[in-house]
Motif scaffolding. Structure first.
Motif, short mmCIF file in Angstrom:
data_model
loop_
_atom_site.label_atom_id
_atom_site.label_comp_id
_atom_site.label_asym_id
_atom_site.label_seq_id
_atom_site.Cartn_x
_atom_site.Cartn_y
_atom_site.Cartn_z
N VAL A 1 0.86 -1.18 0.00
CA VAL A 1 0.00 0.00 0.00
C VAL A 1 0.90 1.23 0.00
O VAL A 1 1.82 1.33 0.82
CB VAL A 1 -0.93 0.02 1.22
N THR A 2 0.65 2.16 -0.92
CA THR A 2 1.45 3.38 -1.01
C THR A 2 0.58 4.60 -0.75
O THR A 2 -0.60 4.62 -1.09
CB THR A 2 2.11 3.51 -2.39
N ALA A 3 1.18 5.65 -0.19
CA ALA A 3 0.40 6.80 0.26
C ALA A 3 0.02 7.74 -0.87
O ALA A 3 -1.08 8.29 -0.88
CB ALA A 3 1.19 7.57 1.32
N PHE A 4 0.92 7.96 -1.84
CA PHE A 4 0.63 8.89 -2.94
C PHE A 4 1.59 8.58 -4.09
O PHE A 4 2.46 7.73 -3.98
CB PHE A 4 0.74 10.35 -2.49
N TYR A 5 1.43 9.31 -5.22
CA TYR A 5 2.02 8.85 -6.48
C TYR A 5 3.52 8.56 -6.48
O TYR A 5 3.93 7.48 -6.93
CB TYR A 5 1.69 9.81 -7.64
N PRO A 6 4.42 9.47 -6.06
CA PRO A 6 5.85 9.14 -6.18
C PRO A 6 6.23 7.82 -5.49
O PRO A 6 7.10 7.09 -5.98
CB PRO A 6 6.53 10.34 -5.52
N LEU A 7 5.56 7.51 -4.38
CA LEU A 7 5.86 6.26 -3.68
C LEU A 7 5.23 5.07 -4.39
O LEU A 7 5.77 3.96 -4.36
CB LEU A 7 5.38 6.36 -2.24
N GLN A 8 4.10 5.29 -5.05
CA GLN A 8 3.53 4.25 -5.91
C GLN A 8 4.49 3.95 -7.07
O GLN A 8 4.73 2.78 -7.40
CB GLN A 8 2.18 4.70 -6.46
N VAL B 1 3.63 -1.05 3.93
CA VAL B 1 3.01 0.26 3.68
C VAL B 1 4.13 1.27 3.45
O VAL B 1 5.03 1.40 4.28
CB VAL B 1 2.12 0.71 4.86
N VAL B 2 4.07 1.96 2.32
CA VAL B 2 5.10 2.94 1.96
C VAL B 2 4.49 4.33 2.05
O VAL B 2 3.54 4.65 1.33
CB VAL B 2 5.63 2.67 0.53
N TYR B 3 5.02 5.16 2.94
CA TYR B 3 4.44 6.48 3.18
C TYR B 3 5.55 7.47 3.51
O TYR B 3 6.72 7.11 3.52
CB TYR B 3 3.41 6.41 4.31
N LEU C 1 7.77 4.35 -7.25
CA LEU C 1 8.92 3.59 -6.78
C LEU C 1 8.55 2.13 -6.52
O LEU C 1 9.28 1.22 -6.92
CB LEU C 1 9.46 4.19 -5.48
N SER C 2 7.43 1.91 -5.86
CA SER C 2 7.03 0.55 -5.49
C SER C 2 6.77 -0.31 -6.72
O SER C 2 7.16 -1.48 -6.77
CB SER C 2 5.79 0.59 -4.60
N GLU C 3 6.13 0.28 -7.72
CA GLU C 3 5.84 -0.49 -8.94
C GLU C 3 7.11 -0.76 -9.74
O GLU C 3 7.25 -1.85 -10.31
CB GLU C 3 4.82 0.27 -9.79
N ARG C 4 8.03 0.18 -9.78
CA ARG C 4 9.27 -0.03 -10.51
C ARG C 4 10.16 -1.05 -9.81
O ARG C 4 10.78 -1.89 -10.46
CB ARG C 4 10.02 1.29 -10.68
N ILE C 5 10.23 -0.99 -8.49
CA ILE C 5 11.07 -1.93 -7.75
C ILE C 5 10.42 -3.31 -7.67
O ILE C 5 11.08 -4.33 -7.81
CB ILE C 5 11.35 -1.40 -6.33
N GLY C 6 9.11 -3.32 -7.47
CA GLY C 6 8.41 -4.58 -7.27
C GLY C 6 8.07 -5.32 -8.55
O GLY C 6 8.04 -6.56 -8.57
N GLY C 7 7.80 -4.58 -9.62
CA GLY C 7 7.42 -5.23 -10.87
C GLY C 7 6.20 -6.11 -10.71
O GLY C 7 5.25 -5.78 -9.98
#
Length: 310
Positions: free
Chosen positions: A39-46, A88-90, A48-54
């Protein structure tokens, strides 16, 4: 042949086992298909999470696209998602409702992006006119993602945290983070090169969100409002911003995508400047955009407004 009662009992047991397994997966922070639930708090952290997590992660963002993230409120379903997440990434101090939910529901499985880099102190972003009251804003400036160098450091630390939550795929997360770090290094080089030689080094913005970018590339931000885009500037402050804009030969007053441009337009008319968008990347408004495309659009806007020659 199995008797009807035995068949029913076996079926019930199978259903219970399946439900228990599903609950176990949910409780462990993994989706039913084995992906890490993030779960990410807002766009920049989303981003990062999508790029790292794939494809190894299932990412849920708490701030809807195009919404102003500063004052986001969470519904029960979102609080439940935080509670069930594997990670959770925030960014602590940016969204009070998210901070509270993380503290109550996910304190032991959260990654605070602001805790792994040095943050700048919050400030109102301008020199004060004689007699104007100074009132520094409390806490830290959260807009750290606008500095590619700091954002690259966050990338590395987030990959490590992914690996802790999902050790079986830790090496994959690390490799993806290395690739992203290299891309952010290249972006930093683009900014540094393009902004090295400019006629002006002051940028007037509707919202003091660009201090990290200004600090990295030797620029000075003059903010019409402070850290919160909803704060109201005083008439004295508006007059002072206009005076600074005239003195520095400012040709462009920047406004952002998620906030009304009216105040920026007023200043621009007063000093004979034009307006342009400088996007703080708090939330995307274009479906095909991403962090890199928006940052490069920002760079184009800056080099034009500041009279830069590379």
């Amino acid at each position: 042949m199995m008797q009807p009662r035995r068949l029913l009992a076996a079926t019930a047991i199978a259903l219970l086992v399946g439900a228990s397994a599903a609950c176990a997966d949910e409780a462990s922070g993994f989706a039913a298909d084995g992906r890490l639930d993030v779960v990410t708090a807002f766009y920049p952290l989303q981003f990062l999470s999508e790029r790292i997590g794939g494809d190894a992660v299932a990412v849920t963002e708490l701030t809807k696209p195009g919404a102003e993230p500063h004052d986001v409120e969470l519904n029960p379903r979102q609080v439940g998602a935080i509670s069930d997440a594997g990670l959770v990434v925030y960014l602590s101090g940016f969204q009070p409702a998210v901070d509270e939910a993380v503290q109550q529901e996910a304190a032991n499985k959260a990654f605070d992006a602001g805790s792994v880099v040095e943050l700048l102190a919050a400030a109102d972003g301008h020199e004060h006119a004689p007699g104007e009251e100074e009132h520094a804003e409390e806490g830290k400036d959260p807009h750290v993602w606008l500095d590619p160098v700091r954002f690259a450091t966050i990338t590395d630390r987030l990959a490590e945290r992914f690996g802790q939550a999902d050790p079986a795929r830790a090496a994959t997360y690390t490799e993806r983070a290395k690739t992203l770090h290299t891309e952010l290094d290249a972006l930093n080089t683009e900014f540094a090169t393009a902004l090295k030689t400019c006629e002006r080094r002051e940028l007037v913005t509707s919202h003091t969100a660009f201090r990290y970018l200004a600090d990295r590339y030797d620029l000075t931000e003059v903010g019409i409002t402070g850290i919160s885009p909803e704060s109201e500037p005083s008439p004295k402050h508006l007059a002072h911003v206009a005076e600074e804009a005239r003195e520095t030969g400012t040709t462009t007053i920047f406004f952002e995508t998620l906030v009304s441009p009216k105040v920026a337009e007023t200043i621009a008319r007063e000093v004979g400047a034009k307006t342009a968008v400088l996007d703080p990347l708090e939330g995307l408004t274009e479906p095909d955009a991403d962090y890199f495309s928006v940052m490069r659009s920002n760079l184009t806007a800056l080099t034009s407004a500041l009279g830069c020659t590379s």
